[in-house]
Design a protein around this motif. Structure first.
Motif, PDB file in Angstrom:
ATOM      1  N   LEU A   1       0.823  -1.202   0.000  1.00 40.54           N
ATOM      2  CA  LEU A   1       0.000   0.000   0.000  1.00 40.54           C
ATOM      3  C   LEU A   1       0.859   1.255   0.000  1.00 40.54           C
ATOM      4  CD1 LEU A   1      -2.452  -1.198   2.817  1.00 40.54           C
ATOM      5  CD2 LEU A   1      -2.809  -1.348   0.343  1.00 40.54           C
ATOM      6  N   VAL A   2       0.460   2.249  -0.792  1.00 41.73           N
ATOM      7  CA  VAL A   2       1.169   3.523  -0.850  1.00 41.73           C
ATOM      8  C   VAL A   2       0.154   4.654  -0.793  1.00 41.73           C
ATOM      9  CG1 VAL A   2       2.705   5.009  -2.171  1.00 41.73           C
ATOM     10  CG2 VAL A   2       3.037   2.521  -2.216  1.00 41.73           C
ATOM     11  N   GLU A   3       0.276   5.511   0.246  1.00 43.82           N
ATOM     12  CA  GLU A   3      -0.639   6.630   0.402  1.00 43.82           C
ATOM     13  C   GLU A   3      -0.093   7.877  -0.280  1.00 43.82           C
ATOM     14  OE1 GLU A   3      -0.620   4.404   4.438  1.00 43.82           O
ATOM     15  OE2 GLU A   3       0.824   5.077   2.928  1.00 43.82           O
ATOM     16  N   SER A   4      -1.009   8.772  -0.631  1.00 46.92           N
ATOM     17  CA  SER A   4      -0.642  10.079  -1.166  1.00 46.92           C
ATOM     18  C   SER A   4      -1.776  11.049  -0.885  1.00 46.92           C
ATOM     19  CB  SER A   4      -0.363  10.001  -2.671  1.00 46.92           C
ATOM     20  OG  SER A   4      -1.532   9.577  -3.356  1.00 46.92           O
ATOM     21  N   GLY A   5      -1.474  12.347  -1.072  1.00 50.43           N
ATOM     22  CA  GLY A   5      -2.525  13.354  -0.949  1.00 50.43           C
ATOM     23  C   GLY A   5      -2.494  14.169   0.330  1.00 50.43           C
ATOM     24  N   GLY A   6      -1.589  13.856   1.236  1.00 50.24           N
ATOM     25  CA  GLY A   6      -1.498  14.648   2.451  1.00 50.24           C
ATOM     26  C   GLY A   6      -0.933  16.029   2.174  1.00 50.24           C
ATOM     27  N   GLY A   7      -0.977  16.882   3.200  1.00 57.54           N
ATOM     28  CA  GLY A   7      -0.435  18.221   3.041  1.00 57.54           C
ATOM     29  C   GLY A   7      -0.889  19.140   4.152  1.00 57.54           C
ATOM     30  N   LEU A   8      -0.671  20.429   3.923  1.00 58.45           N
ATOM     31  CA  LEU A   8      -1.046  21.471   4.881  1.00 58.45           C
ATOM     32  C   LEU A   8      -2.293  22.175   4.375  1.00 58.45           C
ATOM     33  CD1 LEU A   8      -0.417  23.312   7.331  1.00 58.45           C
ATOM     34  CD2 LEU A   8       1.022  24.662   5.781  1.00 58.45           C
ATOM     35  N   VAL A   9      -3.277  22.313   5.249  1.00 58.18           N
ATOM     36  CA  VAL A   9      -4.538  22.944   4.866  1.00 58.18           C
ATOM     37  C   VAL A   9      -5.046  23.757   6.047  1.00 58.18           C
ATOM     38  CG1 VAL A   9      -5.934  20.961   5.563  1.00 58.18           C
ATOM     39  CG2 VAL A   9      -6.797  22.531   3.816  1.00 58.18           C
ATOM     40  N   GLN A  10      -5.766  24.814   5.771  1.00 55.91           N
ATOM     41  CA  GLN A  10      -6.356  25.622   6.834  1.00 55.91           C
ATOM     42  C   GLN A  10      -7.618  24.941   7.378  1.00 55.91           C
ATOM     43  OE1 GLN A  10      -6.992  29.566   5.232  1.00 55.91           O
ATOM     44  NE2 GLN A  10      -4.985  30.252   5.955  1.00 55.91           N
ATOM     45  N   ALA A  11      -7.937  25.258   8.604  1.00 50.25           N
ATOM     46  CA  ALA A  11      -9.156  24.735   9.204  1.00 50.25           C
ATOM     47  C   ALA A  11     -10.359  25.082   8.323  1.00 50.25           C
ATOM     48  CB  ALA A  11      -9.337  25.309  10.597  1.00 50.25           C
ATOM     49  N   GLY A  12     -11.236  24.098   8.164  1.00 52.66           N
ATOM     50  CA  GLY A  12     -12.388  24.271   7.297  1.00 52.66           C
ATOM     51  C   GLY A  12     -12.159  23.795   5.876  1.00 52.66           C
ATOM     52  N   GLY A  13     -10.899  23.532   5.546  1.00 52.54           N
ATOM     53  CA  GLY A  13     -10.569  23.101   4.196  1.00 52.54           C
ATOM     54  C   GLY A  13     -10.765  21.613   3.984  1.00 52.54           C
ATOM     55  N   SER A  14     -10.354  21.148   2.795  1.00 51.31           N
ATOM     56  CA  SER A  14     -10.555  19.755   2.415  1.00 51.31           C
ATOM     57  C   SER A  14      -9.276  19.173   1.835  1.00 51.31           C
ATOM     58  CB  SER A  14     -11.666  19.648   1.351  1.00 51.31           C
ATOM     59  OG  SER A  14     -12.902  20.120   1.844  1.00 51.31           O
ATOM     60  N   LEU A  15      -9.154  17.866   1.975  1.00 51.27           N
ATOM     61  CA  LEU A  15      -8.090  17.099   1.346  1.00 51.27           C
ATOM     62  C   LEU A  15      -8.667  15.751   0.940  1.00 51.27           C
ATOM     63  CD1 LEU A  15      -4.909  17.563   3.611  1.00 51.27           C
ATOM     64  CD2 LEU A  15      -5.182  18.361   1.263  1.00 51.27           C
ATOM     65  N   ARG A  16      -8.089  15.161  -0.101  1.00 52.13           N
ATOM     66  CA  ARG A  16      -8.452  13.794  -0.455  1.00 52.13           C
ATOM     67  C   ARG A  16      -7.201  12.936  -0.445  1.00 52.13           C
ATOM     68  NH1 ARG A  16     -11.188  10.870  -5.738  1.00 52.13           N
ATOM     69  NH2 ARG A  16      -9.114  11.228  -6.658  1.00 52.13           N
ATOM     70  N   LEU A  17      -7.219  11.931   0.390  1.00 51.41           N
ATOM     71  CA  LEU A  17      -6.117  10.981   0.451  1.00 51.41           C
ATOM     72  C   LEU A  17      -6.413   9.804  -0.468  1.00 51.41           C
ATOM     73  CD1 LEU A  17      -5.462  10.864   4.309  1.00 51.41           C
ATOM     74  CD2 LEU A  17      -4.588  12.475   2.607  1.00 51.41           C
TER      75      LEU A  17
ATOM     76  N   CYS B   1      -4.909   5.788  -1.557  1.00 54.05           N
ATOM     77  CA  CYS B   1      -4.083   4.658  -1.158  1.00 54.05           C
ATOM     78  C   CYS B   1      -4.094   3.668  -2.310  1.00 54.05           C
ATOM     79  CB  CYS B   1      -4.619   4.020   0.113  1.00 54.05           C
ATOM     80  SG  CYS B   1      -3.780   2.497   0.604  1.00 54.05           S
ATOM     81  N   ALA B   2      -2.963   3.546  -2.982  1.00 51.66           N
ATOM     82  CA  ALA B   2      -2.842   2.635  -4.114  1.00 51.66           C
ATOM     83  C   ALA B   2      -2.307   1.291  -3.644  1.00 51.66           C
ATOM     84  CB  ALA B   2      -1.912   3.230  -5.163  1.00 51.66           C
ATOM     85  N   ALA B   3      -2.942   0.232  -4.091  1.00 50.99           N
ATOM     86  CA  ALA B   3      -2.558  -1.108  -3.668  1.00 50.99           C
ATOM     87  C   ALA B   3      -2.022  -1.913  -4.832  1.00 50.99           C
ATOM     88  CB  ALA B   3      -3.763  -1.819  -3.066  1.00 50.99           C
ATOM     89  N   SER B   4      -1.058  -2.734  -4.550  1.00 47.82           N
ATOM     90  CA  SER B   4      -0.549  -3.652  -5.554  1.00 47.82           C
ATOM     91  C   SER B   4      -1.155  -5.026  -5.323  1.00 47.82           C
ATOM     92  CB  SER B   4       0.979  -3.744  -5.480  1.00 47.82           C
ATOM     93  OG  SER B   4       1.359  -4.288  -4.226  1.00 47.82           O
ATOM     94  N   GLY B   5      -1.178  -5.824  -6.363  1.00 52.24           N
ATOM     95  CA  GLY B   5      -1.733  -7.157  -6.201  1.00 52.24           C
ATOM     96  C   GLY B   5      -3.089  -7.285  -6.863  1.00 52.24           C
ATOM     97  N   ARG B   6      -3.374  -8.485  -7.313  1.00 54.46           N
ATOM     98  CA  ARG B   6      -4.619  -8.700  -8.048  1.00 54.46           C
ATOM     99  C   ARG B   6      -5.792  -9.042  -7.152  1.00 54.46           C
ATOM    100  NH1 ARG B   6      -2.501 -13.055 -12.279  1.00 54.46           N
ATOM    101  NH2 ARG B   6      -1.319 -13.663 -10.420  1.00 54.46           N
ATOM    102  N   THR B   7      -5.540  -9.153  -5.841  1.00 56.86           N
ATOM    103  CA  THR B   7      -6.615  -9.552  -4.945  1.00 56.86           C
ATOM    104  C   THR B   7      -7.133  -8.402  -4.100  1.00 56.86           C
ATOM    105  OG1 THR B   7      -5.011 -10.212  -3.254  1.00 56.86           O
ATOM    106  CG2 THR B   7      -5.741 -11.902  -4.827  1.00 56.86           C
TER     107      THR B   7
END
Length: 123
Positions: free
Chosen positions: A4-20, A22-28
């Protein structure tokens, strides 16, 4: 196990939005229940949200219910965490995890983990 590899984190002001992502390897990937956890400095890792393999069932911690949405795209081997109305107390390292169980809120239920992505919410 699945990698598993996550991405999308960062710095945001209160009230804001982020989308994380998580990319997975494997066929299952579609066989796993996927979860998001977070850990703030000096605190234990805590459950945030989980989604069943079919995406038909979702679970949320009370602290994020109504603000965060977990989803998955099995065709893309990816799980997402949309975070809205962010608060400074949401600041933490967010990690995704995979389990073959139908459901789990404890980190001990999950066998595969990503490295985590930092989310910082400023006031």
């Amino acid at each position: 196990q699945v990698q598993l590899v996550e991405s999308g984190g960062g710095l945001v002001q209160a009230g804001g939005s982020l989308r994380l992502s998580c990319a997975a390897s494997g066929r299952t990937f579609s066989r796993y229940t996927m979860g998001w956890f977070r850990q703030a400095p000096g605190k234990e890792r805590e459950f945030v949200a989980a989604i069943s393999w079919s995406a038909g069932i979702t679970y949320y911690a009370d602290s994020v219910k109504g603000r965060f949405t977990i989803s998955r795209d099995n065709a893309k081997n990816t799980v997402y965490l949309q975070m809205n109305s962010l608060k400074p107390e949401d600041t933490a390292v967010y990690s995704c995890a995979a389990t073959t169980l139908a459901y789990g809120r404890s980190p001990n239920n999950y066998a595969s983990w990503g490295q985590g992505t930092q989310v910082t919410v400023s006031s």
